[in-house]
Design an enzyme around this catalytic site. Structure first.
Site, PDB file in Angstrom:
ATOM      1  N   GLY A  47       0.780  -1.107   0.139  1.00  0.00           N
ATOM      2  CA  GLY A  47       0.103  -0.023  -0.051  1.00  0.00           C
ATOM      3  C   GLY A  47       0.862   1.070  -0.165  1.00  0.00           C
ATOM      4  N   CYS A  48       0.210   1.803  -0.672  1.00  0.00           N
ATOM      5  CA  CYS A  48       1.341   3.545  -0.625  1.00  0.00           C
ATOM      6  C   CYS A  48       2.494   4.067   0.816  1.00  0.00           C
ATOM      7  CB  CYS A  48       0.183   4.825  -1.065  1.00  0.00           C
ATOM      8  SG  CYS A  48      -1.647   4.851  -0.891  1.00  0.00           S
ATOM      9  N   TYR A  49       0.386   4.142   1.744  1.00  0.00           N
ATOM     10  CA  TYR A  49       0.871   4.740   3.285  1.00  0.00           C
ATOM     11  C   TYR A  49       1.919   3.856   3.316  1.00  0.00           C
ATOM     12  CZ  TYR A  49      -3.278   8.068   3.398  1.00  0.00           C
ATOM     13  OH  TYR A  49      -4.105   8.566   3.456  1.00  0.00           O
TER      14      TYR A  49
END
Lengths: 327, 327, 327, 327
Positions: A143-145
């Site tokens: 995921g980006c986070y």
């Protein structure tokens, strides 16, 4: 020249891959499809854009690698079909990020659609999983986070540079593209422009992924929505272990990433979104602030946080130079 | 009907006051001047806007109260002149916020221009200084970051609801208007739009003010610049004392501010900038997140963070209803 | 104190009315309802906002005036109900703007829902219909584009100041709020931010309204969508009649609007959106450019282009001072 | 591999060239300098960016081609120096766009700094000057507004498709990057964000350039400033000659640009900024609107409006494929 399929090409991450591939010298997208079988093919959004065909699993056998840019839940079946015909798969959805199907169910609210595949998936934070990715048939793209938080934290955690008991605060801010292309009240221009807010406080779906990969649940994660389209900045507050300081943490990271083309540790200054937008870079600054050390970490959520890292992983899986197609 | 002067009326906070006062039933701006004596008078920015006269200290004797919207350093002399003729002064600059002139010098890089006045200044975080403000001749209007951080923290600190040793993280995000109206590379549209960054990490000038008012230096403060014009959100991470939780901290704040018209503690949901823009409100949510409790606090940096709170203070000093002119 | 109902209060124009009315000394919103009978009541969008009740036509009998902020097509039935119990109605939808039901059908694609009411409606471009509005039971509130175009054009057309044969170009640019609050691909942040486009070229629904009110079909109108939330600027190109110039056209307009509080003709400079945002003003500049004269006309599409002008009209209909509630 | 110098590399157009050249297979920037001799060298704006050296005319002899990204007035001397050592020069400033030095003086307010060079300059609207550019030693790169207006107009004018007497309205809207990187009140975030305005009405400096190249002064040009960073859209209103219509004008343009890779005439739909941002494309739609035909023309002001077209021209001058480095 290798070939690939992009499934779910009409979303933001699918489009980002489509925009990268013409610059790739050795990989071409020959199959460009929607994410779900019911979905209509999509004509070009405007002249010059590609047409997106209806999903047709049979076409996956014609390519070398498959990118899944589908919503979570929808990826598993397509991944299984691609793996069954021996194709390399990078899944940009959340389907294979959590190793424990029970945790998946608690987090995403439904039973995992393909638990048997979980053991075959490699978590593709490339700089920390390069050799596993090279040999993987299925990569769960982070995921980006988690990407923006794990890249600066992992070397510090692995080397015991942080206080083993203190909480770690990860305060993250994302551009709106992270919320996807589907219209909603939340992404209406009138709700984003000249606005800012925290959301998912205490219960965002990326928290279990961060805890799993960091090997600790001491990380307190809060996402926020920026009035910007692309880019993500995480401000991370850590308590150094005895004898450690901003300077030693910075050295640790600088050394860990010294030969990494996509991670840059600043000697001074602070990263801004514009330093990393439209690149696969992660830029990190390390600064003392009272008793804590502040790590600021900037990525482009659609690049290193999604399509860029996916391409980095696919390159490795197909035996291509890792940076191909990534400026 | 009372009258007031606005000194430094061409900046963002001065203009904000000018925009509020026509709605005020009992206070009128009769003197509207530039911040420095060398400065040219300014014609209306566009038809319908007021003219800003050249600074003329003699005119201060004609009004009841004086708002100083000048840069730090410039306010002291004007404050002294106004006090000398018995006028009530609200200073929106930083000149009277720090009680210790040595700390002022370390923070602002020059000797305090009027140390003798420091003892006469009241720090005007209105909800926590109401009776002192009512009797003050000189009010130091709090900075925008300190306001957004102190309002949710002070009751918790005063009642011992927080772990006495754990650091407190205050991660704040501000609209560009906080940087003022003077053109610079930093506030160029091309440097703000579709960008985001942390700045002043570890050494922002509002840190000593926050520490002084909170009575502790355990607060680690990081400001960020949003691609928005007005509004500020602080995400504050606290460690509850033994026996405390998000629920008890929320109750504590709800009770502390139960009768305050300008502070609202959410029972659920998260405040957004748009909830508070163009109001003098501070909206606060309290949420458990793992071992910490997250306080999210939203204000309009030009209102509760500057001109609005200044007007609230001036109303008290002039014996007017506190909320007059503040919607 | 008079009372009013706002029907369709959850949309942008309804909310704008709700935001204006607390500043109105003589009119209070006592009935705040959704636009359609099937629609659920809406809880406050955030703490401090009003609740919006389900539509209940019986409640219209309890107020003095009714604002209809509904989609076109939905207004007619509610208007009929309100008129039947003797209430003053200002309809902000398009239902009563076109006098000819056949033209309505061609423009909006369905038969007019209440053709018998058309003859009772007054087109409420206030400055040009004041006495008719004062006596009206039903006012068709003008569209935002027509308002921005007709205010500068009507005096010139009526006084024969323009070439009677040359086309008039009206190139208009609107903030996104003009497109309404319903989510769609078109108003997604990702489709508006850092974008700009013309739409409805040659066939926008406001064209017949403009032609009807101007009394000529020589006006070529093109709307555009700005990456901004509120405000509208129309750049209008006219060919002066023999003997006329920018100077004489400016004098004509300055004289026509000399006593109008909500229209301002510039002696120099150009209006910007920020000159008129959150006001009921229309600001106009008149400039020679080669053989043509350029009229630039700025309004706030939610104020003078919708809710502000609606309130101006309702004030007249209820015998209140025209500017009440409009800063 | 050919080499080039970029003079004035710290401005927006210089940076845009710097961003393009790494994608160019046959041209490398080996000299990267400031625009003026007094100017300090500039360190990288952030890690990974190039350093900009102080201007040193002697270094021009080491490259094949020279890009001048300097303010008008400053380019002439550097151009002369580069031509004197036999280098190909593309000047992105206004210095060589107007053929008549008297007109230059009226337009730019000072005498032309190198009138003797004017006759050697070719106006580089590439699609209309390809063979002249190929043989040129000095190319005057067109302004962004003229590029967006001339591309759709020139074929129509040259083929007599337009009424020979009617005015042509060119209503243009530009992103802020067109105003350059120097800080000012005009480009402050607070003056651009959520704002919009016309400027230079009746007297913008690009008007003489447009008139000269179109061969007619019937074009009435009005520029506007968008709250966006990059991109330009011109809405152009023309009166067709007898027997012409939107359909015939569209065919004329489609045929004229049938083999041009950087110009696209739409069969349907309207171009948006996002269709052309970060490309060297010009997209044009042709639509009937009452008695007029509306040409909407979108470019990226920093690409086809500046650096992209400059690179297109330099490629021709150096005998390289015209599209190299331009995606």
């Amino acid at each position: 020249m290798k070939t690939c399929a992009i499934v779910g090409a009409s979303g933001y991450t699918g489009r980002e891959l489509l925009a990268c591939l013409p610059h790739h010298p050795r990989l071409r997208a020959t199959v460009v499809m929607t994410a779900r079988s019911g979905q209509q093919p999509e004509p070009p959004a405007f002249p010059g854009e590609p047409t997106i065909d209806a999903l047709d699993l049979a076409r996956l056998s014609t390519v070398d690698g498959v990118f899944l840019c589908t919503p979570h839940g929808a990826a598993s079946e397509i991944a299984a079909a691609a793996l069954a015909v021996g194709k390399k798969v990078v899944d940009l959805s959340a389907d294979f990020r959590l190793r424990d199907p029970a945790l998946y169910q608690r987090t995403y609210g439904s039973a995992h659609p393909a638990p048997a595949l979980l053991a075959r998936a490699v978590y593709g934070l490339t700089e920390h999983a390069r050799s596993a990715v090279r040999n993987a048939e299925l990569v769960a793209n982070p995921g980006c986070y988690p990407t923006s938080i794990l890249l600066p934290l992992l070397p510090l955690l692995q080397q015991g540079r942080l206080d083993a008991h203190a909480p770690i605060v990860a305060d993250s801010k994302s551009g709106v593209s992270g919320a996807g292309k589907a219209p909603s009240d939340r992404v209406h221009f009138g709700a984003v422009h000249e606005n800012f807010l925290a959301y998912g406080v205490g219960d965002h779906r990326h928290t279990p992924e961060i805890h799993q990969q960091a090997g600790t649940s001491r990380i307190v994660f809060t996402p926020h929505l920026l009035p910007a389209f692309r880019g993500m900045l995480s401000t991370i507050y850590v308590t150094p272990a005895a004898g450690q300081s901003a300077a030693t943490l910075r050295s640790c990271l600088a050394e860990a990433y010294a030969h990494e083309p996509f991670v840059r540790i600043y000697a001074q200054g602070q990263p801004e979104l514009r330093c990393v937008q439209r690149t696969n870079q992660c830029h990190v600054a390390v600064t003392q602030s009272g008793p804590l050390v502040v790590l600021t970490s900037a990525i482009d959520n659609l690049q290193k946080g999604a399509a860029g890292q996916a391409l980095q992983n696919m390159n490795l899986m197909l035996g291509l130079p890792e940076g191909d197609g990534l400026s």
